[in-house]
Write a protein that holds these residues in place. Sequence first.
Motif, PDB file in Angstrom:
ATOM      1  N   LEU A  95      35.432  38.344 105.255  1.00 12.07           N
ATOM      2  CA  LEU A  95      35.708  38.046 106.626  1.00 12.07           C
ATOM      3  C   LEU A  95      35.093  39.103 107.526  1.00 12.07           C
ATOM      4  CD1 LEU A  95      37.349  36.280 108.481  1.00 12.07           C
ATOM      5  CD2 LEU A  95      39.390  37.658 107.946  1.00 12.07           C
ATOM      6  N   LEU A  96      34.577  38.886 108.504  1.00  8.02           N
ATOM      7  CA  LEU A  96      34.032  39.883 109.573  1.00  8.02           C
ATOM      8  C   LEU A  96      34.817  39.461 110.867  1.00  8.02           C
ATOM      9  CD1 LEU A  96      30.192  39.228 109.266  1.00  8.02           C
ATOM     10  CD2 LEU A  96      31.797  40.534 107.763  1.00  8.02           C
ATOM     11  N   ILE A  97      35.480  40.548 111.221  1.00  5.18           N
ATOM     12  CA  ILE A  97      36.452  40.343 112.349  1.00  5.18           C
ATOM     13  C   ILE A  97      35.880  41.400 113.525  1.00  5.18           C
ATOM     14  CG2 ILE A  97      38.850  40.707 113.115  1.00  5.18           C
ATOM     15  CD1 ILE A  97      39.573  40.671 110.232  1.00  5.18           C
ATOM     16  N   GLY A  98      35.391  40.859 114.665  1.00  4.44           N
ATOM     17  CA  GLY A  98      34.875  41.663 115.622  1.00  4.44           C
ATOM     18  C   GLY A  98      35.336  41.548 116.904  1.00  4.44           C
ATOM     19  N   ALA A  99      35.553  42.574 117.710  1.00  2.00           N
ATOM     20  CA  ALA A  99      36.078  42.245 119.155  1.00  2.00           C
ATOM     21  C   ALA A  99      34.891  42.486 120.072  1.00  2.00           C
ATOM     22  CB  ALA A  99      37.317  43.303 119.505  1.00  2.00           C
TER      23      ALA A  99
END
Length: 246
Positions: A95-99
């Motif tokens: 799971l890639l989580i980027g802001a």
Amino acid sequence: MKYAYIIDNVQESENVNTIAFSSDDDIKPGQFIMAWVPGINEIPLSFSSINKIKKITVKIYGEASEHVAHLKRGDYLYYSGPYGKPFTIVPGKKLLIGAGTGIAPLIPIIDGNTYGIISGKSKKDIIFENHFKDRLKIVTDDGSCGMKGYVTTALKTVDLDKFDMLYVCGPEIMLKSVFDYIKNINVNAQFSLERSMKCGIGLCDSCSINGYQVCTDGPVFSVDQLKNMDEFGRTKLQYSGKRVYF
Ligand SMILES: Cc1cc2nc3c(=O)[nH]c(=O)nc-3n(C[C@H](O)[C@H](O)[C@H](O)COP(=O)(O)OP(=O)(O)OC[C@H]3O[C@@H](n4cnc5c(N)ncnc54)[C@H](O)[C@@H]3O)c2cc1C
Ligand code: FES
């Protein structure tokens, strides 16, 4: 100091551009370069593509990032590196989580088993959503794109047990909110930290956090490392060396 010819410049949003150049450097996901803008500054930038054609995605904040973001075909990019400890890539579900532009350094991790969460203040901050097809949740503060809320709003809708690794990148406040959400559950995660950097090679201490230097010990840190850093999400050094609190 190295240099490369710019071969392309694509505008991703109002103040974010991706520059492309050819280089034989062996780059791992999460590593960065120090891009030198003569007469202005040297700034750390990560890779949004690490193939033979390398890409860097730059958000304009000040003079140096503006210069790099506006490099056009035929211009030179001057840089040193690559630097830093990369993400450890595991097999299995990721799971890639980027802001905002924080999603850019995570793009090289994408494979057939990758899902994403992209967060931003509003629709104009959301980039690279096309890389995820339908395996993506978008969340914006104002609800102008995807769910309305913060990154944790989207996390609450995901069964984290299904993932072998979470990869997280963005402003430290966002990293801390993800860290606080997952720290007491049994999930593996790696976080890429952004701190003020001057040398990029462990000499100046401007990027320090609890005795670690983000440029050489990081920028990627594990949950277990962050658990022992009480400065994480709380305090950092400004470029001037002044300590500030988030
Ligand atoms: C390891 C690492 C990798 C990075 N990778 C990327 C990347 O791939 N793409 C990218 O766009 N940026 C990336 N950054 C951030 C980038 O280095 C800074 O945005 C850049 O140094 C700004 O330089 P400047 O001279 O243009 O702005 P400055 O003159 O330094 O800053 C202008 C104003 O903007 C504020 N500002 C500067 N940078 C940021 C920021 N990142 N977030 C919020 N406010 C800021 C400053 O406090 C100041 O008020 C990375 C940083 C690190 C540490
Ligand atoms: S940037 Fe100088 S020690 Fe990290």
